[in-house]
Design an enzyme around this catalytic site. Structure first.
Site, short mmCIF file in Angstrom:
data_model
loop_
_atom_site.label_atom_id
_atom_site.label_comp_id
_atom_site.label_asym_id
_atom_site.label_seq_id
_atom_site.Cartn_x
_atom_site.Cartn_y
_atom_site.Cartn_z
CD GLU A 7 8.10 1.78 -0.71
OE1 GLU A 7 7.96 2.84 -1.34
OE2 GLU A 7 9.09 1.55 0.01
CG PHE B 48 -11.88 0.51 18.77
CD1 PHE B 48 -11.36 -0.77 18.66
CD2 PHE B 48 -11.04 1.52 19.25
CE1 PHE B 48 -10.03 -1.06 19.00
CE2 PHE B 48 -9.72 1.25 19.61
CZ PHE B 48 -9.21 -0.03 19.48
NE ARG C 59 -0.51 7.59 9.69
CZ ARG C 59 -1.03 6.42 9.34
NH1 ARG C 59 -2.32 6.20 9.46
NH2 ARG C 59 -0.26 5.47 8.88
CE1 TYR D 1 -3.86 2.28 0.57
CE2 TYR D 1 -2.71 3.05 2.53
CZ TYR D 1 -3.74 3.19 1.62
OH TYR D 1 -4.65 4.21 1.75
CB VAL E 56 -8.68 1.54 14.72
CG1 VAL E 56 -8.61 3.02 14.40
CG2 VAL E 56 -8.70 1.31 16.21
P1 NAD Z 1 -12.61 1.76 0.38
O1 NAD Z 1 -11.91 0.45 0.43
O2 NAD Z 1 -13.93 1.86 1.07
O3 NAD Z 1 -12.82 2.24 -1.12
C1 NAD Z 1 -11.96 1.89 -2.18
C2 NAD Z 1 -12.82 1.55 -3.38
O4 NAD Z 1 -11.97 1.22 -4.50
C3 NAD Z 1 -13.71 0.34 -3.13
O5 NAD Z 1 -15.04 0.61 -3.53
C4 NAD Z 1 -13.08 -0.75 -3.99
O6 NAD Z 1 -14.01 -1.74 -4.40
C5 NAD Z 1 -12.49 0.04 -5.12
N1 NAD Z 1 -11.38 -0.62 -5.80
C6 NAD Z 1 -10.30 -1.23 -5.22
N2 NAD Z 1 -9.51 -1.75 -6.17
C7 NAD Z 1 -10.08 -1.45 -7.37
C8 NAD Z 1 -9.73 -1.75 -8.71
N3 NAD Z 1 -8.63 -2.45 -9.02
N4 NAD Z 1 -10.55 -1.30 -9.70
C9 NAD Z 1 -11.70 -0.61 -9.41
N5 NAD Z 1 -12.08 -0.33 -8.14
C10 NAD Z 1 -11.27 -0.75 -7.13
O7 NAD Z 1 -11.59 2.84 0.95
P2 NAD Z 1 -11.77 4.39 1.24
O8 NAD Z 1 -11.51 4.61 2.67
O9 NAD Z 1 -13.02 4.88 0.63
O10 NAD Z 1 -10.52 4.98 0.45
C11 NAD Z 1 -10.65 5.62 -0.81
C12 NAD Z 1 -9.30 6.20 -1.22
O11 NAD Z 1 -8.85 7.14 -0.24
C13 NAD Z 1 -8.20 5.17 -1.39
O12 NAD Z 1 -7.42 5.55 -2.51
C14 NAD Z 1 -7.38 5.32 -0.13
O13 NAD Z 1 -6.05 4.96 -0.33
C15 NAD Z 1 -7.54 6.79 0.17
N6 NAD Z 1 -7.34 7.07 1.60
C16 NAD Z 1 -8.33 6.77 2.50
C17 NAD Z 1 -8.11 6.99 3.85
C18 NAD Z 1 -9.16 6.71 4.88
O14 NAD Z 1 -8.87 6.83 6.08
N7 NAD Z 1 -10.38 6.37 4.51
C19 NAD Z 1 -6.87 7.50 4.28
C20 NAD Z 1 -5.88 7.75 3.32
C21 NAD Z 1 -6.14 7.54 1.98
N1 UDP Z 2 -5.98 -1.01 15.72
C1 UDP Z 2 -6.36 -1.63 16.90
N2 UDP Z 2 -7.45 -2.46 16.87
C2 UDP Z 2 -8.14 -2.71 15.73
C3 UDP Z 2 -7.74 -2.08 14.53
C4 UDP Z 2 -6.64 -1.25 14.56
O1 UDP Z 2 -5.76 -1.44 17.95
O2 UDP Z 2 -9.12 -3.48 15.79
C5 UDP Z 2 -4.85 -0.06 15.75
C6 UDP Z 2 -3.79 -0.34 14.72
O3 UDP Z 2 -2.82 -1.22 15.24
C7 UDP Z 2 -3.24 1.05 14.44
C8 UDP Z 2 -4.44 1.95 14.61
O4 UDP Z 2 -5.38 1.22 15.40
O5 UDP Z 2 -2.26 1.38 15.38
C9 UDP Z 2 -5.09 2.39 13.31
O6 UDP Z 2 -5.32 1.23 12.55
P1 UDP Z 2 -6.14 1.23 11.18
O7 UDP Z 2 -6.14 -0.16 10.66
O8 UDP Z 2 -7.45 1.88 11.38
O9 UDP Z 2 -5.36 2.19 10.20
P2 UDP Z 2 -3.82 2.56 9.94
O10 UDP Z 2 -3.71 3.96 10.39
O11 UDP Z 2 -2.94 1.65 10.74
O12 UDP Z 2 -3.66 2.36 8.48
#
Ligand code: NAD
Ligand code: UDP
Length: 313
Positions: A145, A189, A274, A143, A185
Site C-alpha cells: 500500500e 537459497f 507472479r 510495502y 529467496v
Molecule cells: P535495498 O533494500 O537493497 O535498497 C533500498 C535502499 O534504500 C537501501 O540502501 C536503504 O538503506 C535505503 N533506504 C531505505 N529507507 C530509506 C530512507 N527512509 N531514507 C533513505 N534511504 C533509505 O533494496 P533494492 O532491492 O535495491 O530496492 C530498491 C528499490 O527498488 C526499492 O524502492 C524497491 O521497492 C524497488 N524494487 C526492488 C525489487 C527487487 O527485487 N530488488 C523489486 C521491486 C521493486
Molecule cells: N521464500 C522461501 N524461502 C526463503 C525466502 C522466500 O521459500 O528463504 C519464498 C517466499 O515465501 C515467496 C518467494 O520465495 O513465495 C519469494 O520471496 P521473496 O522474499 O524473495 O520476495 P517476494 O516476492 O515474496 O516479495
C-alpha cells in the site's frame, strides 16, 4: 546531468550509481543505510563525479539536481516488515519529499514501484492495466500500500503540478551485492546452498516468481528515464516463471551443494503466482531481459561465495 539516486547504497541503487557514472553523470547518492551498506558504494567514493549524502528521506532535503531516481525503500519482506510504520513513512513522506524537490528544481523523477502493487494477483501474467488484489490490513500492506500511495502521489503531482514523472514496476530482481542477510529467496537459497545448510521453503514451494538479473533491470531504468514518450507505469522484469522448488534445485545444483530442503509454514499473504507482461516495456523502451537465470544465478553464487569467504571446490 546531475542525478540523485535515493537508496543509492542499496542493491539496485549501487549498481545504478555505477552505471550512471559510466554514462558521464554527476551522481549524488543519498541513503540512510537502513538496508544498504557503505561497502556497496565504497569503490565509487573517490570518483570525481560521485557525492554521498547520509540522509533519511522522511525528512525534506534541498539539492540542485536534474534527475531523481527514487529507489529509497526497503524491498525485502524481512526488512520492510521489521518496522512497518517506518516503511510506510518512507514510501509516503519520502515520496512527497522527493516530489516536492522535483517540483522545486524542475527535475524529472522516476519511482521504482513494484509488482507488489498487484498483491496476490487474480490476473496472470500481470499487465499494467490490472489494479491488483492487495490485502490492505495484512503484514505486506506497509510495502504494497505504501508503494500504491507512492504511485498515486507521482500521478497527482504530475496532474496537479506538471512534475515530469516516470513510474516503473519492478518484478523480483537478483544479482551480486544482494546482502547475504537480505532475506529474499535468491540470497537465502544461494547462501544456504553454499554453506551446505537446509534451504527453507515457505509453504508448498509451488508458488511462482519470475527473476530478473540486476544488469537487465538497470538498463531498463536508464531507458525509462531517458525516453520522452511514456510516463508509466511500465512493468520491468523477466517473464520466465518458475516455482520456488525449481529455484531451490537450481541453487543447489549451481552451488555444487548437497543441501536438502526444509519445508516451513507458508508466509501470510504470500502471492501464489507472479509473472510480468512486458509488452509495454518492449514497445516503449525497446527493452527485454537478456541474461538467463542459469547465467545470472551462477554469477550471484560466485559473488556470494566470495562474500562468505568460501573457496570454490
Ligand atoms: P535495498 O533494500 O537493497 O535498497 C533500498 C535502499 O534504500 C537501501 O540502501 C536503504 O538503506 C535505503 N533506504 C531505505 N529507507 C530509506 C530512507 N527512509 N531514507 C533513505 N534511504 C533509505 O533494496 P533494492 O532491492 O535495491 O530496492 C530498491 C528499490 O527498488 C526499492 O524502492 C524497491 O521497492 C524497488 N524494487 C526492488 C525489487 C527487487 O527485487 N530488488 C523489486 C521491486 C521493486
Ligand atoms: N521464500 C522461501 N524461502 C526463503 C525466502 C522466500 O521459500 O528463504 C519464498 C517466499 O515465501 C515467496 C518467494 O520465495 O513465495 C519469494 O520471496 P521473496 O522474499 O524473495 O520476495 P517476494 O516476492 O515474496 O516479495
Amino acid at each position: 546531468m546531475r542525478t540523485l539516486v535515493t537508496g543509492g547504497a542499496g542493491f539496485l541503487g549501487s549498481h545504478l550509481c555505477e552505471r550512471l557514472l559510466k554514462d558521464g553523470h554527476e551522481v549524488v547518492c543519498l541513503d540512510n543505510y537502513f538496508s544498504g551498506k557503505r561497502s556497496n558504494i565504497a569503490h565509487l567514493r573517490n570518483h570525481r563525479n560521485f557525492e554521498l549524502i547520509r540522509h533519511d528521506i522522511v525528512e525534506p532535503i534541498l539539492l540542485e539536481v536534474d534527475r531523481i531516481f527514487h529507489l529509497a525503500c526497503p524491498a525485502s519482506p524481512v526488512h520492510y516488515q521489521y518496522n512497518p510504520v517506518k516503511t510506510i513513512k518512507t514510501s509516503v513522506m519520502g515520496t512527497i519529499n522527493m516530489l516536492g524537490l522535483a517540483k522545486r528544481v524542475r527535475a524529472r523523477i522516476l519511482l521504482t514501484s513494484t509488482s507488489e502493487v498487484y498483491g496476490d494477483p487474480e490476473q496472470h501474467p500481470q499487465t499494467e492495466s490490472y489494479w491488483g488484489h492487495v490485502n490492505p490490513i495484512g503484514v505486506r500492506a506497509c510495502y504494497d500500500e505504501g508503494k500504491r500511495v507512492a504511485e498515486t502521489l507521482m500521478m497527482d503531482y504530475h496532474r496537479q503540478n506538471k512534475v515530469d514523472i516516470r513510474i516503473v514496476r519492478i518484478f523480483n530482481t537478483y544479482g551480486p551485492r544482494m546482502a547475504i542477510n537480505d532475506g529474499r529467496v535468491v540470497s537465502n537459497f544461494c547462501v544456504s546452498a553454499l554453506k551446505g545448510e537446509d534451504l527453507e521453503v515457505f509453504g508448498d514451494g509451488k508458488q511462482t516468481r519470475s527473476f530478473a538479473y540486476v544488469d537487465d533491470i538497470i538498463e531498463a531504468l536508464v531507458r525509462m528515464m531517458a525516453q520522452e514518450e511514456h510516463i508509466g507505469p511500465v512493468n520491468i522484469g523477466n517473464p520466465v516463471e518458475l516455482t520456488i522448488l525449481e529455484l531451490a534445485s537450481l541453487a543447489i545444483e549451481f552451488a555444487g551443494s548437497s543441501s536438502k530442503l526444509k519445508m516451513m509454514p507458508p508466509r501470510p499473504d504470500d502471492p501464489v503466482r507472479r509473472k510480468p507482461d512486458i509488452s509495454l516495456a518492449k514497445r516503449v523502451l525497446n527493452w527485454e531481459p537478456r541474461i538467463p537465470l542459469s547465467e545470472g544465478l551462477r554469477k550471484t553464487i560466485d559473488h556470494m561465495r566470495a562474500e562468505l569467504g568460501l573457496i570454490r571446490t
